[in-house]
Design an enzyme around this catalytic site. Structure first.
Site, PDB file in Angstrom:
ATOM      1  N   ASP A  12       0.942  -1.061   0.069  1.00 23.55           N
ATOM      2  CA  ASP A  12       0.125   0.001  -0.221  1.00 23.55           C
ATOM      3  C   ASP A  12       1.292   1.315  -0.011  1.00 23.55           C
ATOM      4  O   ASP A  12       2.219   1.170  -0.011  1.00 23.55           O
ATOM      5  CB  ASP A  12      -0.665  -0.312   0.947  1.00 23.55           C
ATOM      6  N   CYS A  66       3.009  -3.054   4.223  1.00 18.15           N
ATOM      7  CA  CYS A  66       2.324  -2.034   4.101  1.00 18.15           C
ATOM      8  C   CYS A  66       3.143  -1.973   5.836  1.00 18.15           C
ATOM      9  O   CYS A  66       4.371  -1.513   5.869  1.00 18.15           O
ATOM     10  CB  CYS A  66       0.907  -2.077   5.032  1.00 18.15           C
ATOM     11  N   THR A 111       2.924  -1.688   8.762  1.00 18.61           N
ATOM     12  CA  THR A 111       2.847  -2.298   9.716  1.00 18.61           C
ATOM     13  C   THR A 111       3.287  -3.373   9.643  1.00 18.61           C
ATOM     14  O   THR A 111       3.921  -4.643  10.125  1.00 18.61           O
ATOM     15  CB  THR A 111       2.037  -2.210  10.882  1.00 18.61           C
ATOM     16  N   HIS A 156       9.912 -23.949   9.888  1.00 15.75           N
ATOM     17  CA  HIS A 156       8.833 -24.993  10.347  1.00 15.75           C
ATOM     18  C   HIS A 156       7.168 -24.465   9.701  1.00 15.75           C
ATOM     19  O   HIS A 156       6.482 -25.502  10.579  1.00 15.75           O
ATOM     20  CB  HIS A 156       8.301 -23.956  11.986  1.00 15.75           C
ATOM     21  N   HIS A 178       6.585 -30.691  12.131  1.00 14.30           N
ATOM     22  CA  HIS A 178       5.956 -29.534  10.684  1.00 14.30           C
ATOM     23  C   HIS A 178       5.935 -29.741   9.596  1.00 14.30           C
ATOM     24  O   HIS A 178       4.769 -28.998  10.325  1.00 14.30           O
ATOM     25  CB  HIS A 178       7.793 -29.133  10.570  1.00 14.30           C
TER      26      HIS A 178
HETATM   27  C1  RB5 Z   1      -1.721   2.642   6.993  1.00 15.32           C
HETATM   28  O1  RB5 Z   1      -2.036   3.722   7.232  1.00 15.32           O
HETATM   29  C2  RB5 Z   1      -1.721   1.820   7.387  1.00 15.32           C
HETATM   30  O2  RB5 Z   1      -3.235   1.364   8.334  1.00 15.32           O
HETATM   31  C3  RB5 Z   1      -1.738   0.234   6.403  1.00 15.32           C
HETATM   32  O3  RB5 Z   1      -0.179   0.330   5.844  1.00 15.32           O
HETATM   33  C4  RB5 Z   1      -0.911  -1.091   7.319  1.00 15.32           C
HETATM   34  O4  RB5 Z   1       0.092  -0.431   8.569  1.00 15.32           O
HETATM   35  C5  RB5 Z   1      -1.926  -1.825   8.283  1.00 15.32           C
HETATM   36  O5  RB5 Z   1      -1.791  -2.852   9.011  1.00 15.32           O
END
Ligand code: RB5
Length: 143
Positions: A8, A65, A67, A98, A134
């Protein structure tokens, strides 16, 4: 090996760096976007990458993304996908050994370029463990 990529807006910058890194290593890469830093939903590229891996059009997927969390939640909704959120080298290796993870997710707001590339390398290079326990656990996930 064919690798599909997705991001994203919050993962776009790091995804570009990872794509160039893979291309430099002569890995067959397909980029499902996003292709700029404008706000978009992580769900869309996560679904495209997950479906390409689940249908065996690609061997592995990498999703970035902010996080890595939204990407991992969304990708794991597709049957056959085992997406692992990874921010360190130990986990990158362990999830291949694993879990036989077939999708790697990372946070573009968390990782620096060099660590992300090192994680990608070890994750792509590590084979699934042949050990019975595993295999049994991964089969339980698939059931
Ligand atoms: C975008 O602001 C953020 O929410 C997205 O990139 C991600 O971290 C969501 O889990």
């Amino acid at each position: 090996m064919k690798v599909v990529l997705g991001a994203d807006h919050a993962g776009y910058g790091l995804k570009e760096k990872v794509r160039k890194h893979l291309e430099h290593k002569d890995i067959d890469v397909q980029d499902f976007g996003t292709y700029n830093a404008e706000s978009c939903d992580y769900n869309d590229s996560a679904k495209k990458v997950a479906e390409a891996v689940a249908s065996k059009q690609a061997d592995r997927g990498i999703l970035i993304c902010g996080t890595g969390i939204g990407m991992s939640i969304q990708a794991n909704k597709t049957k056959g996908v085992r997406a692992a959120l990874v921010h360190d080298m130990f986990s990158a290796k362990a999830t291949r050994l694993h879990n036989d993870s077939n999708v790697l997710t990372m946070g573009g707001r968390i990782l620096g370029e060099d660590l992300a590339k090192a994680i990608v390398d070890v994750w792509l290079e590590t084979e699934f463990s042949a050990e019975d326990r595993h295999k049994r656990r991964v089969e339980k996930i698939e059931q």
